[in-house]
Design an enzyme around this catalytic site. Structure first.
Site, PDB file in Angstrom:
ATOM      1  N   ASP A  85       1.119  -1.663   0.105  1.00  0.00           N
ATOM      2  CA  ASP A  85       0.192  -0.228  -0.034  1.00  0.00           C
ATOM      3  C   ASP A  85       1.125   1.547   0.121  1.00  0.00           C
ATOM      4  O   ASP A  85       1.703   1.765   0.899  1.00  0.00           O
ATOM      5  CB  ASP A  85      -0.968  -0.027   1.173  1.00  0.00           C
ATOM      6  CG  ASP A  85      -1.795   0.936   1.461  1.00  0.00           C
ATOM      7  OD1 ASP A  85      -2.872   0.737   0.385  1.00  0.00           O
ATOM      8  OD2 ASP A  85      -2.282   1.466   2.075  1.00  0.00           O
ATOM      9  N   GLU A 110       1.392  -0.304  -4.869  1.00  0.00           N
ATOM     10  CA  GLU A 110       0.549   1.456  -5.104  1.00  0.00           C
ATOM     11  C   GLU A 110       1.184   1.731  -5.827  1.00  0.00           C
ATOM     12  O   GLU A 110       1.660   2.621  -4.643  1.00  0.00           O
ATOM     13  CB  GLU A 110      -0.613   0.659  -3.699  1.00  0.00           C
ATOM     14  CG  GLU A 110      -1.768   1.569  -4.468  1.00  0.00           C
ATOM     15  CD  GLU A 110      -2.173   2.550  -3.708  1.00  0.00           C
ATOM     16  OE1 GLU A 110      -3.237   3.380  -3.355  1.00  0.00           O
ATOM     17  OE2 GLU A 110      -1.900   2.688  -2.052  1.00  0.00           O
TER      18      GLU A 110
HETATM   19  C1  GLC Z   1      -4.166   3.126  -0.368  1.00  0.00           C
HETATM   20  C2  GLC Z   1      -5.669   2.185   0.059  1.00  0.00           C
HETATM   21  C3  GLC Z   1      -6.086   2.943   0.273  1.00  0.00           C
HETATM   22  C4  GLC Z   1      -6.223   3.544   1.117  1.00  0.00           C
HETATM   23  C5  GLC Z   1      -4.682   4.584   1.904  1.00  0.00           C
HETATM   24  C6  GLC Z   1      -4.385   5.417   3.120  1.00  0.00           C
HETATM   25  O1  GLC Z   1      -3.954   4.581  -1.124  1.00  0.00           O
HETATM   26  O2  GLC Z   1      -5.403   1.958  -1.338  1.00  0.00           O
HETATM   27  O3  GLC Z   1      -7.289   2.911   0.291  1.00  0.00           O
HETATM   28  O4  GLC Z   1      -7.654   4.442   1.974  1.00  0.00           O
HETATM   29  O5  GLC Z   1      -3.978   3.679   0.933  1.00  0.00           O
HETATM   30  O6  GLC Z   1      -3.886   3.586   3.459  1.00  0.00           O
END
Ligand code: GLC
Length: 568
Positions: free
Chosen positions: A237, A298
């Site tokens: 993440d 991500e």
């Molecule tokens: C990432 C996740 C998102 C979350 C953020 C904070 O972007 O995909 O859903 O709110 O991280 O953890």
């Protein structure tokens, strides 16, 4: 220095196994084999399916999905043809950010089930050759994680330096003007320490201090915990947010106001700092301890050059950083998609790109690309852009049905805190997280409960698995056919990609070439019919429209028509 850790760890595993074997009949040759098979490269042309567990299937009637709900639908996923599921966080959490605020990295939140449910899920998925990928939230923990509770308790406790603390400026002013991605200052004053802590996201999500070696080792052990239990890897993440400028310099002010009413600031001191790559290299060594595991990132980065870096100079970082540029183009332009595909072909040193259109943070592609008139044809075009190029495809539950956003109508209805902070300019992410639509019965077959945590989208009577499964022209049939085609046809699965007809501004066409076969993919990006001249004979494999028979010389594409055919 780090390289020497791997053999040491391996030795300690052997030692533990030897000790265990004295009492138990355990097989310790491999610490944790991949439960779904032995191919270490399984992910290179995989189709991965993202599940938001709250919204997939509820088996205990509380209106919230659970792990058993996923297990109950594995046959559906197998039939669809997917290779792995990525499940967004199901660990203990106060659920401020619906699981992205973790208070214990090695447990299961009771609302999603138990550790036994997880083990059953992995075993059952393995039988169907489906891998289970977890979501590792590494930038921050919950403010209720014991680490943070300890860290905030004093300036001298053993974990005092595990988070990003600072005295701030006089009169309780934050150290600088950095903004949280979720609105307002990224610094929160804590009265116990009389200091500020940094949070890139909500104030309930304090950032870990990744400069601290103990933090790193503790987090790597959390990863090992799940890989030993059969997790096939992680989606990491918020990778770019891991580090901040140690000098805490003020960011540049940008024009206007953001959706939260703040004057926006540039993010060069908070995003994508070079130290991120040190951590990714270390994480890769950790995941390499387990065969067949994959690290997905991500990775919202500004360009293909930055994305290429995420694979590592020696391919020693992420196997699959997400290409967030392609699927988020948000414009139906043959030229724009051609350019992004070319980037992925030429700019990633031959590595597999990972494409995605939909996820739990963005409006569904149905809404972002649809024109209100040709939505179904456009959704099939999107499916083709996702699944026909070279690389890995990442889907989001319900995308295969043509699920669309069902957004809250008023601030009171909003569950996602960013929707409450930013209403009405930022309405939050509830709309793309509504329950999976299994059938036309109550709650769309998602739950037997009285209510569901988010309302079911009103189109569930027609847009659902049961209704679409038997209809050869449905969205579901299109996805399923394309996924299976990609599995069975070596050119589509792993062939090279060659652009053709590159000056055509209306139609994007490319060839996939491999294993002695050539496949033509042609997609009409306009609301008008288009004709493509093609000298060789074609045999249709799949098209989003009727009448795409065998032919030679010309190919007629209706508005937004998508065609996949074998070159004879
Ligand atoms: C990432 C996740 C998102 C979350 C953020 C904070 O972007 O995909 O859903 O709110 O991280 O953890």
């Amino acid at each position: 220095m780090f390289i020497t850790l791997a053999p040491t760890r391996a030795m300690s595993i052997i030692a533990r196994c030897a000790a265990a074997a004295m009492f138990l009949a355990v097989a310790c040759a491999q610490p944790a084999p991949d439960p779904a098979g032995n191919d270490p490269n399984w992910w290179k042309s995989a189709v991965i399916y993202e599940i938001y567990p709250r919204s997939f299937a509820d088996t205990n009637g509380d209106g919230i999905g659970d792990l058993n709900g996923i297990t109950a639908h594995l046959d559906y996923l197998q039939n669809l043809g997917i290779d792995a599921i990525w499940i967004t966080p199901f660990f203990p959490s106060p659920q401020v950010d619906f699981g992205y605020d973790i208070s214990n990295y090695h447990g299961i939140d009771p609302q999603y089930g138990t550790m036994k449910d997880f083990d059953v899920l992995v075993a059952e998925a393995g039988k169907r050759h489906i891998r289970v990928i977890g979501d590792f939230v590494l930038n921050h923990t919950s403010d209720l994680h014991p680490w943070f509770i300890e860290s905030r308790s004093s300036r001298t406790n053993p974990k005092a330096d595990w988070y990003v603390w600072n005295n701030g400026k006089p009169n309780r002013q934050p150290p600088n003007n950095w903004l949280s991605i979720f609105g307002h200052s990224a610094w929160q004053f804590d009265t116990q320490r009389n200091q500020f802590y940094y949070h890139a996201f909500y104030k309930e999500q304090p950032d870990l201090n990744w400069h601290n070696r103990q933090v790193r080792d503790a987090m790597y052990n959390e990863m090992r915990f799940w890989m030993k239990r059969g997790m096939a890897g992680f989606r990491l993440d918020a990778v770019p947010s891991l580090f901040e400028d140690p000098q805490l310099r003020d960011a540049k002010l940008l024009d206007g106001r953001n959706e939260y009413g703040d004057v926006p600031v540039s993010r060069e001191y908070t995003d994508n700092l070079p130290e991120v790559h040190d951590v990714l290299r270390e994480m890769r060594l950790v995941s390499n301890e387990f065969p067949g595991r994959v690290l997905i990132g991500e990775t919202y980065v500004p360009n293909i050059g930055e994305l290429a870096k995420m694979y590592g100079k020696k391919n020693d970082e992420l196997q699959l950083p997400m290409d967030m540029q392609y699927g988020m183009l948000n414009t139906l332009s043959a030229d724009a998609f051609r350019m992004k595909l070319r980037d992925a072909e030429n700019g990633l040193n031959g590595n597999a790109p990972l494409f995605a259109f939909d996820n739990h943070d963005n409006r569904r592609s149905w809404n972002r690309y649809g024109d209100g008139k040709h939505d179904a044809a456009i959704a099939k075009l999107i499916a083709t852009l996702l699944l026909a190029p070279r690389g890995v495809a990442l889907m989001y539950y319900g995308e295969e049905l043509g699920m669309s956003n069902h957004d809250p109508k008023s601030k009171e209805d909003v569950k996602d805190p960013i929707g409450r902070i930013g209403w009405p300019k930022e309405i939050g992410r509830d709309g793309e997280r509504t329950p999976m639509q299994w059938n036309g019965a109550r709650n769309a077959g998602f739950s037997d409960g009285q209510t569901t945590w988010l309302p079911v989208a009103p189109n569930y009577k027609t847009v659902n698995v049961a209704a679409e499964a038997g209809d050869p022209k449905s969205m579901l049939s299109y996805y399923r056919t394309l996924i299976h085609l990609r599995k069975e046809n070596a050119a589509l699965r792993e062939g090279t990609l060659k652009m053709i007809d590159e000056d055509n501004h209306n139609v994007l066409s490319f060839l996939r070439i491999g294993a002695g076969k050539t496949v033509l993919v042609s997609v009409n990006f306009t609301a008008n019919p288009q004709t493509i001249r093609f000298e060789k004979g074609l045999k249709v494999l799949l098209s989003s429209f009727d009448g795409a028979g065998a032919g030679k010389g010309t190919l007629e594409l209706p508005p937004f028509g998508a065609y996949v055919g074998e070159v004879q």
